[in-house]
Design a protein around this motif. Sequence first.
Motif, short mmCIF file in Angstrom:
data_model
loop_
_atom_site.label_atom_id
_atom_site.label_comp_id
_atom_site.label_asym_id
_atom_site.label_seq_id
_atom_site.Cartn_x
_atom_site.Cartn_y
_atom_site.Cartn_z
N PRO A 136 0.82 -1.21 0.00
CA PRO A 136 0.00 0.00 0.00
C PRO A 136 0.85 1.25 0.00
CG PRO A 136 0.03 -0.99 2.18
CD PRO A 136 0.76 -1.92 1.28
N GLY A 137 0.31 2.33 -0.59
CA GLY A 137 1.01 3.60 -0.60
C GLY A 137 0.83 4.35 0.71
N GLY A 138 1.57 5.44 0.84
CA GLY A 138 1.51 6.21 2.07
C GLY A 138 0.49 7.33 2.03
N THR A 139 -0.37 7.39 0.99
CA THR A 139 -1.38 8.43 0.85
C THR A 139 -2.69 7.96 1.49
OG1 THR A 139 -2.16 7.57 -1.26
CG2 THR A 139 -0.29 9.09 -1.31
N PRO A 140 -3.66 8.88 1.68
CA PRO A 140 -4.96 8.45 2.21
C PRO A 140 -5.63 7.40 1.34
CG PRO A 140 -4.72 10.83 2.40
CD PRO A 140 -3.53 10.35 1.61
N TYR A 141 -5.45 7.50 0.02
CA TYR A 141 -6.03 6.48 -0.86
C TYR A 141 -5.24 5.17 -0.76
CZ TYR A 141 -8.86 10.17 -2.93
OH TYR A 141 -9.78 11.17 -3.11
N GLY A 142 -3.91 5.28 -0.59
CA GLY A 142 -3.11 4.07 -0.42
C GLY A 142 -3.45 3.31 0.83
N ARG A 143 -3.89 4.04 1.87
CA ARG A 143 -4.24 3.37 3.12
C ARG A 143 -5.57 2.63 3.05
NH1 ARG A 143 -1.32 7.80 5.29
NH2 ARG A 143 -3.15 9.19 5.26
N LEU A 144 -6.25 2.72 1.89
CA LEU A 144 -7.44 1.88 1.70
C LEU A 144 -7.06 0.40 1.64
CD1 LEU A 144 -9.36 3.95 -1.02
CD2 LEU A 144 -10.03 3.64 1.37
N LEU A 145 -5.81 0.13 1.25
CA LEU A 145 -5.34 -1.25 1.10
C LEU A 145 -4.67 -1.69 2.40
CD1 LEU A 145 -3.68 -0.91 -2.43
CD2 LEU A 145 -6.09 -1.26 -1.85
N SER A 146 -4.92 -2.92 2.78
CA SER A 146 -4.31 -3.45 4.00
C SER A 146 -2.89 -3.89 3.73
CB SER A 146 -5.13 -4.63 4.54
OG SER A 146 -5.05 -5.72 3.66
N ASP A 147 -2.07 -3.94 4.78
CA ASP A 147 -0.69 -4.40 4.62
C ASP A 147 -0.63 -5.89 4.33
OD1 ASP A 147 0.32 -1.86 5.11
OD2 ASP A 147 0.36 -2.17 7.28
N ALA A 148 -1.61 -6.66 4.82
CA ALA A 148 -1.59 -8.12 4.67
C ALA A 148 -2.03 -8.55 3.28
CB ALA A 148 -2.46 -8.78 5.73
N THR A 149 -3.08 -7.88 2.72
CA THR A 149 -3.63 -8.32 1.43
C THR A 149 -3.79 -7.13 0.49
OG1 THR A 149 -5.88 -8.10 2.29
CG2 THR A 149 -4.83 -10.28 2.45
N PRO A 150 -2.71 -6.45 0.15
CA PRO A 150 -2.86 -5.28 -0.73
C PRO A 150 -3.33 -5.65 -2.13
CG PRO A 150 -0.55 -5.81 -0.43
CD PRO A 150 -1.31 -6.67 0.53
N PHE A 151 -2.91 -6.82 -2.64
CA PHE A 151 -3.30 -7.20 -4.00
C PHE A 151 -4.80 -7.45 -4.07
CE2 PHE A 151 -4.07 -10.25 -7.38
CZ PHE A 151 -3.38 -9.68 -8.44
N ARG A 152 -5.34 -8.20 -3.11
CA ARG A 152 -6.77 -8.49 -3.13
C ARG A 152 -7.61 -7.22 -2.93
NH1 ARG A 152 -4.91 -13.51 -2.04
NH2 ARG A 152 -6.30 -15.29 -2.49
N ASP A 153 -7.16 -6.34 -2.03
CA ASP A 153 -7.91 -5.10 -1.81
C ASP A 153 -7.89 -4.24 -3.07
OD1 ASP A 153 -8.39 -5.95 0.71
OD2 ASP A 153 -6.84 -4.72 1.67
N ALA A 154 -6.73 -4.18 -3.73
CA ALA A 154 -6.66 -3.39 -4.96
C ALA A 154 -7.55 -4.01 -6.05
CB ALA A 154 -5.21 -3.31 -5.45
N LEU A 155 -7.62 -5.34 -6.10
CA LEU A 155 -8.49 -6.00 -7.07
C LEU A 155 -9.95 -5.67 -6.79
CD1 LEU A 155 -8.92 -7.96 -9.42
CD2 LEU A 155 -8.84 -9.84 -7.75
N ARG A 156 -10.36 -5.68 -5.53
CA ARG A 156 -11.75 -5.32 -5.19
C ARG A 156 -12.06 -3.88 -5.59
NH1 ARG A 156 -11.51 -6.00 0.85
NH2 ARG A 156 -13.65 -5.18 0.78
N LEU A 157 -11.10 -2.99 -5.35
CA LEU A 157 -11.32 -1.59 -5.72
C LEU A 157 -11.42 -1.43 -7.23
CD1 LEU A 157 -11.54 1.35 -4.86
CD2 LEU A 157 -9.04 1.48 -4.84
N ARG A 158 -10.57 -2.16 -7.98
CA ARG A 158 -10.63 -2.09 -9.44
C ARG A 158 -11.99 -2.59 -9.94
NH1 ARG A 158 -5.37 -1.72 -11.91
NH2 ARG A 158 -3.66 -2.14 -10.44
N ILE A 159 -12.46 -3.70 -9.37
CA ILE A 159 -13.76 -4.25 -9.81
C ILE A 159 -14.88 -3.24 -9.52
CG2 ILE A 159 -15.45 -6.06 -9.36
CD1 ILE A 159 -13.13 -7.96 -8.83
N TYR A 160 -14.83 -2.61 -8.37
CA TYR A 160 -15.88 -1.65 -8.02
C TYR A 160 -15.89 -0.49 -9.01
CZ TYR A 160 -18.30 2.04 -5.48
OH TYR A 160 -19.16 3.05 -5.14
N LEU A 161 -14.72 0.06 -9.30
CA LEU A 161 -14.67 1.22 -10.20
C LEU A 161 -15.07 0.83 -11.62
CD1 LEU A 161 -11.36 2.87 -8.90
CD2 LEU A 161 -13.73 3.57 -8.43
#
Length: 610
Positions: A78-103
Amino acid sequence: MTRFTEDRRGRVPFALVGVLLLVGASTFGAALSTRGPDRIDRDASVAMERASAETTAALRSAVGTAAREAAAEPVTSPGGTPYGRLLSDATPFRDALRLRIYLRLRDRLSVTRYRRGDVTAVASLPGATTPAELRQGMERIAVRGVENGTALRVTVRNLTVAARESGRIVASERRDRTVTVSTPVLALHDRATTFETRLNREPLDGPGLGRRLTARLYPVAWTRGYAQHYDAASIANVVATRHVETATNGAVLETQRAVFGRSDPAGRRGLHRATLELGVKEFTAATPVDGSWAKRVLPRPNPSENGTVALHRRRGKAGPSPDRSIDIDVEPLASRSLSGLRTDAVRSNRSLRGVLRAAYRVETVLRTSRRQTYAEPRPEPEMPGGGWSLAETTVTVDSEVEASIVSPPEVEADERRFDGFSRVVELEQEVSWTWERGNDTTTTTGEWTERYRVGVTLAGTYAPNGTAPDRPTRPRFERGGALGGPNLADVSAKAERALVAAQGGQDAVAVAVANGSLGVRERVVYGNRSADLRSWADDDLRGLREEVANVSVSVDAGRVATYTANPPEQLAATLRRKRSELVAAPAQYRGAADRARVGARAALVDGTIR
């Protein structure tokens, strides 16, 4: 006033009125029952069902696009920005995939609608621009891998489907939609993560590159270290850079194959080429053949006109091929073995000096016998008075030795008798007892005499421990033999000095045998070697080297390079079969010198085999 019931003008019969009311009610009821639902409700229902169906297609498309984007540009931290903190440290890939699907789904739903008459049905997700809104949107999306990781199952919760007519919402509902899309994106990510973990894992932490590299380098280091230490091989570095390079590449491909099920084809081709070159260099390292021999056996691939790789070929004549046969002979190894044999400073047990000396080895021994002919009882201590305690006992022995005519002990069947003598030994022994009482001491004494007949035989056994085959040796303990030299004739004198003179002479040995204090009974001695032995053996070894050098095997170049054929092993097997023929041991050695010569021949052959 006339009442209605009495006036009969224009009166209609009540029966007729009842009939008219009945018929009118029936007609109105039939009209109501056959009219059907309201038009607006019917259009809204159809439009919403069709919009819901199109939502499934939009969701499938959004999942496929998001999965491809996630695979092409994976988010691993995850990035150090407020948007980067949407992703967890443990599962950043899965969280990013969920966000991509939503958008992606929200974008597709914005242009997906169905019209039925004046009614328009639209499926939608709430807009999201702030981190908090995006987090709520991500929470609507659930993903998990199915079918052994080859498909992705996505569920969207609370998807709103609404029908509008003239801008007015006439129907609305929230639905959960689940689709399964064939994409291995999660499995690939999990395997890539596992691959990275195994590449960075220490050997003792579990399976991975470190453990596989260690397993590959261990036999290389052990074998080359053994060869360097015990065989004096020309190995500067036990594990060189070329070994680490090839072993590391192979361990990486093995790890890749273990994680992904297959390894990179280009990597396999590169490793195959590197392994071939390493194998040829290793084989030629102990020979005068230079490194260019590898290029002759293994022609390097050259790019062809269309960019593909092709083996270099000369027109009208095939270039070097792995199918061609190579004759491998022992000549350089035999020369090296002979040089090592002549180097006396290196490992004397394998040097020519040590091999020749081993043929002159004799094990000598003192055979003894003792018989008591007279004995007085040993006196017991007598206390000098009351209150005394024994503090110390001391025994001194005086001996008298006389010659005797008793025969000394016989020797065993394989021994040679060098000397023998007999003695009568009389032992006059005095014992002193020291007594204590308080601070006072006193001494008492006693004496007794013993007499023995002692026999001693000095014998020796010819016990060469060299590499020559076991054969009878004649003559042995007299001068003569192949070179007419000492031939163990001086061994008896050396044995007498080592076992008799060194222990005080014959009388002292006889006394030691009588009182049971004889120390050294056995010694190994070596006979003097002829001055011509070294040069004679050298000449013979030069001729043998020529014979050994002619031993060869024929192998395919490709099999050599790929380790499916082992020329050194085949050469060693051939030499083992021919060992007796090459050593050429006679039925009986002509003295120790002849045995030494044959031992040197055997040492040369065995050294070449090693």
